[in-house]
Design an enzyme around this catalytic site. Sequence first.
Site, PDB file in Angstrom:
ATOM      1  N   ARG A  30      69.552   9.230  27.977  1.00 28.11           N
ATOM      2  CA  ARG A  30      70.530  10.428  27.891  1.00 28.11           C
ATOM      3  C   ARG A  30      70.519  10.762  26.454  1.00 28.11           C
ATOM      4  NH1 ARG A  30      72.885  11.536  32.592  1.00 28.11           N
ATOM      5  NH2 ARG A  30      73.661   9.079  33.404  1.00 28.11           N
ATOM      6  N   ASP A  31      70.293  12.117  25.927  1.00 27.57           N
ATOM      7  CA  ASP A  31      70.336  12.552  24.478  1.00 27.57           C
ATOM      8  C   ASP A  31      71.592  12.323  23.768  1.00 27.57           C
ATOM      9  OD1 ASP A  31      68.955  15.455  23.231  1.00 27.57           O
ATOM     10  OD2 ASP A  31      71.293  14.581  22.380  1.00 27.57           O
ATOM     11  N   ASN A  86      60.844  21.708  23.405  1.00 31.05           N
ATOM     12  CA  ASN A  86      61.411  22.740  22.366  1.00 31.05           C
ATOM     13  C   ASN A  86      59.986  22.010  21.383  1.00 31.05           C
ATOM     14  OD1 ASN A  86      63.813  24.001  22.527  1.00 31.05           O
ATOM     15  ND2 ASN A  86      64.594  22.178  21.775  1.00 31.05           N
ATOM     16  N   HIS A  99      59.009  15.574  24.023  1.00 31.77           N
ATOM     17  CA  HIS A  99      60.347  15.121  25.018  1.00 31.77           C
ATOM     18  C   HIS A  99      60.110  16.401  25.837  1.00 31.77           C
ATOM     19  CE1 HIS A  99      61.951  16.523  21.366  1.00 31.77           C
ATOM     20  NE2 HIS A  99      62.294  16.957  21.934  1.00 31.77           N
TER      21      HIS A  99
HETATM   22  P1  5GP Z   1      64.748  18.839  20.115  1.00 35.64           P
HETATM   23  O1  5GP Z   1      65.461  19.338  19.063  1.00 35.64           O
HETATM   24  O2  5GP Z   1      63.321  18.141  18.782  1.00 35.64           O
HETATM   25  O3  5GP Z   1      63.892  19.307  20.770  1.00 35.64           O
HETATM   26  O4  5GP Z   1      65.328  17.577  20.928  1.00 35.64           O
HETATM   27  C1  5GP Z   1      65.783  15.963  20.099  1.00 35.64           C
HETATM   28  C2  5GP Z   1      66.603  15.693  20.691  1.00 35.64           C
HETATM   29  O5  5GP Z   1      66.965  14.833  20.555  1.00 35.64           O
HETATM   30  C3  5GP Z   1      67.955  16.349  20.347  1.00 35.64           C
HETATM   31  O6  5GP Z   1      68.574  16.748  21.354  1.00 35.64           O
HETATM   32  C4  5GP Z   1      68.908  15.014  19.724  1.00 35.64           C
HETATM   33  O7  5GP Z   1      70.187  15.141  20.081  1.00 35.64           O
HETATM   34  C5  5GP Z   1      67.971  13.732  20.341  1.00 35.64           C
HETATM   35  N1  5GP Z   1      68.188  12.936  19.460  1.00 35.64           N
HETATM   36  C6  5GP Z   1      68.242  12.441  18.302  1.00 35.64           C
HETATM   37  N2  5GP Z   1      68.358  11.187  18.166  1.00 35.64           N
HETATM   38  C7  5GP Z   1      68.712  10.112  18.949  1.00 35.64           C
HETATM   39  C8  5GP Z   1      68.457   9.381  19.853  1.00 35.64           C
HETATM   40  O8  5GP Z   1      69.041   8.691  18.573  1.00 35.64           O
HETATM   41  N3  5GP Z   1      68.882   8.854  20.846  1.00 35.64           N
HETATM   42  C9  5GP Z   1      68.854   9.275  21.374  1.00 35.64           C
HETATM   43  N4  5GP Z   1      69.114   9.390  22.665  1.00 35.64           N
HETATM   44  N5  5GP Z   1      69.075  11.158  21.331  1.00 35.64           N
HETATM   45  C10 5GP Z   1      68.667  11.481  20.192  1.00 35.64           C
END
Ligand code: 5GP
Length: 113
Positions: A30-31, A86, A99
């Site tokens: 989960r995010d 992204n 991801h």
């Molecule tokens: P991006 O912006 O690179 O597409 O997505 C990165 C995602 O990772 C974001 O939605 C952010 O909330 C999530 N995220 C960042 N740090 C952590 C973490 O420590 N644990 C989890 N579960 N999600 C994270």
Amino acid sequence: MSDNCLFCRIARREIPATVVAEDEHLMAFRDVSPQAPVHVLVIPKAHVASLDDVREFSIVGRMAEMAASVARQEGIAERGYRVVMNTNADGGQTVFHLHLHLLGGRSLDWPPG
Ligand code: 5GP
Ligand code: ZN
């Protein structure tokens, strides 16, 4: 493997996450800052920085398969959901370990900002 990469550390279980699915190659968790009632990230356990850095694309198919499976598990498959990768700066990527976002549980707007 990348020592200080956040998602590599989650894959190695050095940083806690709520894991909802896992297999030999992938993990789904989960995010930490959910943007929808269901917001799950699917990652390869092996470090790849972004979709632009993928050289063996079968991993992306496996990620899509796990996302579809988690969507069914979370009960959002029939109503619908969105999957997003992204990529690099204009794509809004903030964590440079490949991801897939699985988002659902509410109606999602289009186009994105
Ligand atoms: P991006 O912006 O690179 O597409 O997505 C990165 C995602 O990772 C974001 O939605 C952010 O909330 C999530 N995220 C960042 N740090 C952590 C973490 O420590 N644990 C989890 N579960 N999600 C994270
Ligand atoms: Zn990594």
